[in-house]
Design a protein around this motif. Structure first.
Motif, PDB file in Angstrom:
ATOM      1  N   SER A 444       0.866  -1.231   0.021  1.00  0.00           N
ATOM      2  CA  SER A 444       0.062   0.054   0.227  1.00  0.00           C
ATOM      3  C   SER A 444       0.687   1.270  -0.056  1.00  0.00           C
ATOM      4  N   VAL A 445       0.252   2.213  -0.497  1.00  0.00           N
ATOM      5  CA  VAL A 445       1.015   3.412  -0.736  1.00  0.00           C
ATOM      6  C   VAL A 445       1.153   4.303   0.550  1.00  0.00           C
ATOM      7  N   THR A 446       2.410   4.713   1.282  1.00  0.00           N
ATOM      8  CA  THR A 446       2.342   5.243   2.608  1.00  0.00           C
ATOM      9  C   THR A 446       2.894   6.601   2.218  1.00  0.00           C
ATOM     10  N   ALA A 447       3.531   7.078   1.086  1.00  0.00           N
ATOM     11  CA  ALA A 447       3.619   8.457   0.818  1.00  0.00           C
ATOM     12  C   ALA A 447       3.952   8.487  -0.753  1.00  0.00           C
ATOM     13  N   VAL A 448       3.775   9.571  -1.190  1.00  0.00           N
ATOM     14  CA  VAL A 448       3.967   9.896  -2.687  1.00  0.00           C
ATOM     15  C   VAL A 448       4.932  11.210  -2.895  1.00  0.00           C
ATOM     16  N   GLU A 449       5.968  10.803  -3.231  1.00  0.00           N
ATOM     17  CA  GLU A 449       6.958  12.128  -3.461  1.00  0.00           C
ATOM     18  C   GLU A 449       6.891  12.534  -5.008  1.00  0.00           C
ATOM     19  N   PRO A 450       7.352  13.830  -5.133  1.00  0.00           N
ATOM     20  CA  PRO A 450       7.155  14.483  -6.498  1.00  0.00           C
ATOM     21  C   PRO A 450       8.484  13.710  -7.386  1.00  0.00           C
ATOM     22  N   ASP A 451       8.495  14.041  -8.580  1.00  0.00           N
ATOM     23  CA  ASP A 451       9.553  13.702  -9.454  1.00  0.00           C
ATOM     24  C   ASP A 451      10.665  14.186  -9.417  1.00  0.00           C
TER      25      ASP A 451
END
Length: 455
Positions: A444-451
């Motif tokens: 599962s996704v715990t965090a989304v970081e920018p490119d």
């Protein structure tokens, strides 16, 4: 010559003259009225004074005349006359006033017969020049780096010692071959020519020196031999002549490729000093090192440009996928065309079979044979196409995702089963399915970081 000389001089108009006045008047009269003349005679009472002047008597069978040659002129003669020598002198007629002696004041001197020899010299020179033996266009420059130098001269000649000494001092690395021949005598010219021809036949030297020390025109006459001049002109080896002194010229000098004023000068022209060649070699080595360094720098720049033009792996894979797709389309089109061709061929055979129905047994046999060959050919074609298809499939598998997964990569799918290519499409808490080369996992996704750029 003026025969009315008495009225031409004021001293003779006086009533009484002193001895000094008479002698002075006679001396002036002789010098003004008798030009330079050539006189031949035999030498006697010769004296070389400490001052360098020469005093002698020139006589023939019935008369004699005193002669004097001053030091400056005597130094240019090239030989010292001896008692009994026959000579020819070019002189002014004068009077030695203190004694009232009539004398010859000599300007130049040569051995008797030199006039005839000089004329013969000029005739031969003119003849050979007309034949082109002296043309500058046929002369060649001696080798600047000779390995071996040949010397044509007498073994007893002082010129040989001078040449060997000069070569040993300037170029001790150069080999020397001596071709002995007499430099004076009746057959000397012919023997010298034979030595030059021998050197050409043996072809063991790079430059040939023809040398002899100074002497009178008779002493050097062998080098005016026509055969020697022709041998020198025909020589395949460049010839340097060093005969006599700087003021001496022979026919061999004109025929040679290079004329040196003396034998020592001929040796100096034959090779440059060893130290000078070593300097040139060092300069050449430095130039070679500089050229090599420039070449390396150019190659390094070329390598940098080539590295900058390398195709990235991702782009290379994309090109290979496109090429594989094109090959697959071509394979499919080829298969369809082959099937159509085979169907058309079967139709033609059927028509021909129908046209030959009057002999059903033969036609049936032929149909069976054609059908068999068709099946064999179709089987062969099918096997060939299957083999190509298998090869392309193997190539496709090699470029497919399985190989990528085998190198440690994974395929990420979201809850809808779509492959995730961009992180910003995910949400925190969203379930993910991970596929590996072997097995799968859920996350599962715990965090989304920018490119942050490409890895």
């Amino acid at each position: 010559m003026n025969s009315g000389f008495a009225s031409a001089h004021d001293d003779f108009s006086r009533g009484i003259l002193t001895i000094s006045q008479l002698n002075r008047a006679v001396a002036t009269l002789l010098e003004r009225n008798i030009p330079l003349v050539w006189v031949r005679g035999e030498v006697s009472n010769f004296t070389a004074a400490a001052s360098g002047h020469w005093y002698f008597t020139l006589k023939d069978g019935s008369a004699a005349a005193r002669g004097v040659m001053f030091r400056g002129r005597a130094m240019l003669v090239g030989f010292t006359p001896r008692e009994g020598d026959r000579i020819e002198v070019r002189a002014r007629v004068s009077l030695y006033e203190p004694r009232g002696d009539y004398q010859l004041q000599v300007e130049s001197m040569r051995r008797a017969g030199q006039g005839d020899l000089f004329e013969a010299f000029l005739r031969l020179k003119e003849k050979l020049a007309a034949e082109g033996l002296f043309d500058p266009g046929r002369k060649r420059a001696p080798s600047p780096i000779p390995r071996t130098v040949g010397i044509v001269t007498s073994l007893q000649a002082a010129a040989l010692r001078d040449v060997l000494t000069a070569l040993a001092r300037r170029a001790p690395h150069v080999g020397v071959v001596v071709y002995p021949a007499p430099v004076q005598g009746e057959d000397a010219g012919e023997r010298l020519a034979q030595a030059v021809e021998l050197a050409n036949r043996r072809a063991e030297v790079d430059t040939l020196l023809l040398v002899r020390g100074g002497g009178s025109i008779e002493d050097l006459w062998a080098f005016n031999h026509e055969g020697l001049a022709r041998a020198v002109a025909a020589s395949r080896i460049p010839v340097i002549s060093g005969v006599g002194h700087e003021t001496d010229f022979t026919i061999a000098d004109f025929a040679a490729d290079v004329r040196a004023p003396t034998p020592t000068a001929a040796a100096e022209l034959a090779s440059l000093p060893r130290a000078q060649w070593l300097t040139r070699v060092e300069q050449a080595a430095q130039g070679l090192r500089r050229a090599q360094r420039r070449r390396m720098e150019q190659l390094e720049q070329r390598l940098d440009r080539a590295a900058a033009q390398l195709i990235p792996p991702r782009e290379r894979l994309a090109r290979q996928r496109d090429r594989l797709a094109s090959l697959a389309r071509g394979l499919s089109a080829a298969w369809s065309a082959a099937q159509r061709d085979r169907a058309s061929e079967v139709g033609l055979l059927r028509q021909r079979l129908i046209a030959q129905l009057p002999d059903p047994a033969r036609m049936a046999s032929r149909v069976d044979d054609i059908a068999r060959r068709l099946r064999q050919r179709q089987a062969y074609q099918l096997a060939s196409l299957q083999q190509r298809l298998a090869s392309h499939a193997a190539h496709l598998r090699a470029l497919g995702p399985e190989q990528t997964l085998a190198r440690g990569y994974a395929i990420v799918r979201d809850a809808r089963g779509h492959i995730v290519r961009q992180a910003h499409t995910l949400e925190v808490g969203e379930p993910l399915a991970l596929s590996f080369a072997e097995g799968a996992a859920e996350a599962s996704v715990t965090a989304v970081e920018p490119d942050r750029g490409t890895l």
